[in-house]
Motif scaffolding. Structure first.
Motif, PDB file in Angstrom:
ATOM      1  N   LEU A   1       0.924  -1.178   0.079  1.00 55.58           N
ATOM      2  CA  LEU A   1       0.001   0.050   0.135  1.00 55.58           C
ATOM      3  C   LEU A   1       0.861   1.193  -0.098  1.00 55.58           C
TER       4      LEU A   1
ATOM      5  N   CYS B   1      -3.929   4.310   3.542  1.00 57.75           N
ATOM      6  CA  CYS B   1      -2.965   3.141   3.457  1.00 57.75           C
ATOM      7  C   CYS B   1      -2.587   2.908   5.153  1.00 57.75           C
TER       8      CYS B   1
ATOM      9  N   CYS C   1      -1.565  -5.997   4.648  1.00 60.61           N
ATOM     10  CA  CYS C   1      -0.617  -5.086   3.997  1.00 60.61           C
ATOM     11  C   CYS C   1       0.883  -5.807   4.146  1.00 60.61           C
TER      12      CYS C   1
ATOM     13  N   LEU D   1       4.241  -0.683   3.473  1.00 62.46           N
ATOM     14  CA  LEU D   1       3.568   0.387   3.428  1.00 62.46           C
ATOM     15  C   LEU D   1       4.839   1.597   2.897  1.00 62.46           C
TER      16      LEU D   1
ATOM     17  N   SER E   1       4.738   5.690   2.789  1.00 62.16           N
ATOM     18  CA  SER E   1       3.846   6.752   3.179  1.00 62.16           C
ATOM     19  C   SER E   1       4.604   8.129   3.219  1.00 62.16           C
TER      20      SER E   1
END
Length: 301
Positions: free
Chosen positions: A102, A112, A123, A126, A128
């Motif tokens: 994500l 996310c 997930c 990640l 971000s």
């Protein structure tokens, strides 16, 4: 200039979600989630890199954007973070994707982070921007520095009916101003802006945006359907999955911070990177760096 077409559509939760898909259908799945006020074309240069590397890439329009639509007229047009996370989880379920990397920024990054924190089994990793991007409502009314408060003018503007009407009348003007001030080193042209601005013509755009910026300051109630998720997020749950976090050194709305600022929120492996001359729209400003981060997590899983 790349455009992410054609689009597919699927019913997922309370939405009929419009999304672009690229890459082999049996490749490792990756969701790329856009922010406000942007659209799926933030990933126009990221998608080909991931697809060429064998990923199944999915880029949905968020609620209130593009051709994503609510299935029912009586569903609250909520923009709260719990709704965004629930939308992403529902889309994964609708596409029968058990687990994915994500990646996102702004609203999409928040979606996310919500899924990564509350449903870590879904997930694989990640990516971000702005690190731990789950809003802490308990601290919503704590004042920031004067300089940081100035950068949030648009949020306070949207708290008033004058702001709602201003957004309704000139959503492109507001978005263009935010693009310029949030990414001062990014020299986008009008064609690039208009490619994304069409997504703001969604009939629910204004309602979703206004609710988002009022709910986070506790000025309006959330959708009761997401109350349990909001309650779980109020505990500021840690993110346990492998993560790569970014800041743009020239982000005009969220100042860059050291890795230590969010270290307590990440209990799994994490790398933090600050990119020079990059603002708030990281995947569109630095698509190679963003794609490489996604691929690092895909290959490590």
């Amino acid at each position: 200039m790349n455009t992410l077409h054609p689009l597919k559509h699927v019913e997922a939760g309370v939405l009929a979600v419009a999304f672009h898909e690229a890459g082999p259908p049996d490749g490792p799945p990756v969701f790329l989630m856009h922010g406000f006020p942007y659209d799926i074309h933030a990933y126009a240069e990221v998608v080909p890199q991931l697809a060429a590397s064998g990923c199944r890439v999915l880029v949905p329009y968020l609620r209130g954007y593009g051709s994503t639509r609510f299935l029912r007229t009586d569903t609250p047009r909520s923009g709260e973070q719990a709704a965004l996370g629930a939308d992403l989880l529902a889309l994964m379920d609708a596409l029968a994707i058990r687990r994915a990397v994500l990646a996102g920024y702004d609203w999409g990054g928040r979606a996310c982070c919500v899924v990564a924190a509350l449903w870590p089994q879904r997930c694989r990793g990640l990516v971000s921007l702005n690190s731990y991007n789950i809003f802490d409502h308990a601290r919503a009314l704590e004042p920031d520095t004067p300089e940081n408060e100035r950068k949030l003018w648009y949020q306070y503007y949207f708290h008033s009916e004058r702001g709602r009407e201003g957004l309704r009348r000139d959503r492109r003007g507001i978005a263009r101003l935010l693009w310029r001030t949030w990414s001062p080193c990014w020299n986008f042209d009008e064609a690039t802006f208009e490619r994304s601005a069409a997504a703001f013509d969604n009939p629910d755009f204004v309602d979703v945006v206004i609710h988002s910026y009022r709910h986070r300051y506790r000025l309006v109630d959330g959708d009761p359907a997401y109350a349990a998720i909001e309650q779980a997020l109020a505990a500021q749950p840690p993110i346990t999955v492998p993560a790569i976090t970014f800041d743009g050194a020239d982000d005009g709305v969220r100042p860059a911070s050291p890795a230590s600022a969010h270290a307590g929120r990440f209990t799994g492996s994490r790398e933090h990177r600050v990119l020079p001359k990059v603002g708030h729209n990281l995947p569109q400003e630095a698509p190679v760096a963003f794609a490489e981060a996604v691929l690092q997590l895909v290959r490590a899983a």
